[in-house]
Design a protein around this motif. Structure first.
Motif: not given
Length: 84
Positions: A10-28
């Motif tokens: 909850g400190d605003g840093y690294n609160d979620f795990w995701n892969i960067a630029k995945l939003e550019n890979e629609a359908g993934s």
């Protein structure tokens, strides 16, 4: 490239795990598993990522595995740590 750990405290840093630029890979999509191979979460392209909870309960600090399936059919596997 993917983050090797995250700390959802909850400190605003690294609160979620995701892969960067995945939003550019629609359908993934990205599947997250525990050490026993149980599917915990499926994340679609463009989502915020995993917050370290399942059914509103905090998962323990541990290693977790992922399988990223790209739109092209390419599969990328790896693991990361959840730190509390």
């Amino acid at each position: 490239d993917y983050p090797r750990f995250f700390s959802p405290n909850g400190d605003g840093y690294n609160d979620f795990w995701n892969i960067a630029k995945l939003e550019n890979e629609a359908g993934s999509f990205l599947n997250i598993y525990d050490r026993y191979g149980k599917l915990l979460k499926q994340i679609s392209a463009g989502s915020q990522g995993w917050d370290g909870t399942i059914n509103a309960k905090n998962m323990p600090a541990d290693d977790y595995w992922f399988m990223l399936t790209l739109r092209s059919g390419r599969i990328i596997k790896g693991h990361f740590s959840l730190k509390r």
